[in-house]
Write a protein that holds these residues in place. Sequence first.
Motif, PDB file in Angstrom:
ATOM      1  N   GLY A   8       0.812  -1.223   0.000  1.00  0.00           N
ATOM      2  CA  GLY A   8       0.000   0.000   0.000  1.00  0.00           C
ATOM      3  C   GLY A   8       0.839   1.264   0.000  1.00  0.00           C
ATOM      4  N   TRP A  21      -0.466   3.857  -2.587  1.00  0.00           N
ATOM      5  CA  TRP A  21      -1.330   3.375  -3.655  1.00  0.00           C
ATOM      6  C   TRP A  21      -2.704   4.001  -3.502  1.00  0.00           C
ATOM      7  N   ASP A  22      -3.247   4.558  -4.593  1.00  0.00           N
ATOM      8  CA  ASP A  22      -4.575   5.169  -4.617  1.00  0.00           C
ATOM      9  C   ASP A  22      -5.495   4.242  -5.405  1.00  0.00           C
ATOM     10  N   ASP A  23      -6.398   3.551  -4.693  1.00  0.00           N
ATOM     11  CA  ASP A  23      -7.312   2.613  -5.350  1.00  0.00           C
ATOM     12  C   ASP A  23      -8.223   3.308  -6.351  1.00  0.00           C
ATOM     13  N   ASP A  24      -8.662   4.533  -6.046  1.00  0.00           N
ATOM     14  CA  ASP A  24      -9.568   5.249  -6.945  1.00  0.00           C
ATOM     15  C   ASP A  24      -8.904   5.569  -8.283  1.00  0.00           C
ATOM     16  N   ARG A  25      -7.637   5.929  -8.262  1.00  0.00           N
ATOM     17  CA  ARG A  25      -6.900   6.261  -9.481  1.00  0.00           C
ATOM     18  C   ARG A  25      -6.247   5.037 -10.115  1.00  0.00           C
ATOM     19  N   GLY A  26      -6.030   4.008  -9.293  1.00  0.00           N
ATOM     20  CA  GLY A  26      -5.336   2.827  -9.794  1.00  0.00           C
ATOM     21  C   GLY A  26      -3.876   3.111 -10.081  1.00  0.00           C
ATOM     22  N   TRP A  28       0.112   4.844  -8.193  1.00  0.00           N
ATOM     23  CA  TRP A  28       0.875   5.353  -7.054  1.00  0.00           C
ATOM     24  C   TRP A  28       0.757   6.868  -7.036  1.00  0.00           C
TER      25      TRP A  28
END
Length: 59
Positions: A8, A21-26, A28
């Motif tokens: 993460g 890690w930004d899940d919304d943007r997919g 780093w």
Amino acid sequence: MTDVVPPGERICERCGRHDEWDDDRGAWTIVTDDGERQSGDPFCLHEWDINGNYSPLAE
């Protein structure tokens, strides 16, 4: 079935760049600490702190 869990966050051991890690943007993203981006040296060949101590397998 085994789940693979990616890291993460990561920090460059050479220049100190710190990403999360930004899940919304997919993607780093560079961490901001007290309004300052922890971007390190843009010309660094980053040596991320993800090593043999990190296990990508979910328990």
